[in-house]
Write a protein that holds these residues in place. Structure first.
Motif, short mmCIF file in Angstrom:
data_model
loop_
_atom_site.label_atom_id
_atom_site.label_comp_id
_atom_site.label_asym_id
_atom_site.label_seq_id
_atom_site.Cartn_x
_atom_site.Cartn_y
_atom_site.Cartn_z
N ILE A 1 -0.89 -1.88 5.39
CA ILE A 1 -1.05 -0.79 6.36
C ILE A 1 -2.51 -0.75 6.84
CG2 ILE A 1 -1.05 1.72 6.63
CD1 ILE A 1 1.44 1.78 4.81
N ARG A 2 -3.43 -0.93 5.90
CA ARG A 2 -4.86 -0.92 6.27
C ARG A 2 -5.16 -2.03 7.29
NH1 ARG A 2 -9.35 -1.50 1.68
NH2 ARG A 2 -8.33 -3.51 1.46
N GLN B 1 0.60 8.10 -0.80
CA GLN B 1 -0.64 8.74 -0.36
C GLN B 1 -1.78 8.37 -1.31
OE1 GLN B 1 -1.37 13.16 1.06
NE2 GLN B 1 -1.14 13.18 -1.15
N ASP B 2 -1.48 8.39 -2.59
CA ASP B 2 -2.49 8.05 -3.60
C ASP B 2 -2.95 6.60 -3.44
OD1 ASP B 2 -3.69 8.98 -6.29
OD2 ASP B 2 -2.85 7.00 -6.72
N LEU C 1 -7.58 3.07 -1.45
CA LEU C 1 -8.24 2.02 -0.67
C LEU C 1 -9.30 2.60 0.26
CD1 LEU C 1 -5.16 -0.12 0.43
CD2 LEU C 1 -6.74 -0.56 -1.45
N GLY C 2 -9.55 3.90 0.13
CA GLY C 2 -10.61 4.52 0.94
C GLY C 2 -10.15 5.00 2.30
N MET C 3 -8.85 4.98 2.53
CA MET C 3 -8.35 5.49 3.82
C MET C 3 -7.92 6.94 3.66
SD MET C 3 -6.01 2.43 5.31
CE MET C 3 -4.97 2.30 3.89
N GLY D 1 -6.41 8.81 12.87
CA GLY D 1 -6.39 7.59 12.07
C GLY D 1 -5.95 7.80 10.63
N ARG D 2 -5.22 8.87 10.38
CA ARG D 2 -4.71 9.10 9.02
C ARG D 2 -3.32 8.50 8.88
NH1 ARG D 2 -6.60 15.15 10.03
NH2 ARG D 2 -8.80 14.82 9.60
N VAL D 3 -3.07 7.89 7.73
CA VAL D 3 -1.73 7.41 7.45
C VAL D 3 -0.87 8.65 7.21
CG1 VAL D 3 -0.28 5.98 5.95
CG2 VAL D 3 -2.68 5.33 6.39
#
Ligand code: UDP
Length: 239
Positions: A39-40, A90-91, A96-98, A127-129
């Motif tokens: 995803i990143r 989410q965790d 990964l810092g996102m 830009g949030r997942v």
């Protein structure tokens, strides 16, 4: 547009079982991390990513009903299972810092936000997942239907359904070696041939709202990026 493909916002549907990886139950942290990394990668191209996760690795209402439980109670348990999976995702994403936000269709405000469409769109724009939990919030639906509903609500350009096989086949490829893979299909053909992709409610939602669907194998690393880069991976279903 970031990807040269007209893709700006996608919704990724992961089944609960996809999170099990090698385990027989629950969540495999290695799988979560790999999905988060993928995803990143696609977000680094500027793509906005919403995620809907199922709960079949923990509870399914229909299964619980078969063993004698009230169906609606079973579906409530299934929806809560999707919240647990969403929190785990989410965790992993935050690890990964996102930035990520779980939004639940059932209010559990101590645990996560509730789903509010405009707020979900705002998270995506920032830009949030954005992980949409608890399915549609109603019993007798599936997270596939939740994925098509939410994708339409947030104006996603594409619904990506991650499975364990590389697209849609004429028959079950695990059982019938002669089964062939479709590269392209229409929603009407999926419905009339009863192809096992998503439940009919989810397919009809996509068809009536002209939302393209791509079915692909997420157990194969890198497929998500290949799709976003415009490669013909899995099966594309359109009108
Ligand atoms: N569920 C529900 N309403 C919804 C979405 C899900 O009641 O809108 C319940 C239902 O019991 C379902 C369970 O949550 O079996 C887990 O979702 P699903 O089976 O879609 O998960 P997946 O197969 O994708 O892991």
């Amino acid at each position: 547009l970031p990807t040269g493909q007209g893709l700006r916002r996608i919704l990724l549907k992961l089944s609960g079982e996809a999170l099990m990886g090698e385990e027989d139950y629950g969540i495999d942290p290695k799988v979560l991390k790999r999905v988060a990394v993928e995803i990143r990668e696609v977000m680094s191209l500027g793509l906005q990513v919403a995620v809907v996760i199922g709960g079949g690795n923990i509870f399914r209402g229909a299964g619980l009903a078969r063993s004698g439980m009230d169906r609606v109670t079973g579906d409530h348990m299934g929806m809560l299972a999707t919240v647990m999976n969403s929190l785990a995702m989410q965790d992993a994403v935050e690890g990964l810092g996102m930035h990520a936000r779980v939004m639940s269709a059932i209010r559990i405000n101590e645990v996560c936000e509730e789903y509010i469409r405009r707020r979900a769109v705002r998270h995506l724009e920032k830009g949030r997942v954005t992980i949409l939990a608890a399915g549609t919030g109603n019993p007798f639906f599936t997270t596939d239907t939740a994925a098509s509903l939410r994708a339409i609500e947030i104006n996603a350009d594409l619904l990506l359904k991650a499975t364990k096989v590389n697209g849609i086949y004429s028959d079950d490829p695990m059982k019938n070696p002669a089964a062939t893979r479709y590269q392209r299909l229409t929603f009407d053909k999926v419905l009339t041939d009863r192809l096992n992709v998503m439940d009919a409610t989810a397919i009809v939602m996509c068809r009536d709202n002209n939302l393209p669907l791509r079915v692909f194998d997420m157990t194969k690393p890198g497929e998500l990026m290949r799709i976003v880069r415009g490669e013909d991976v899995g099966t594309l279903v359109t009108n």
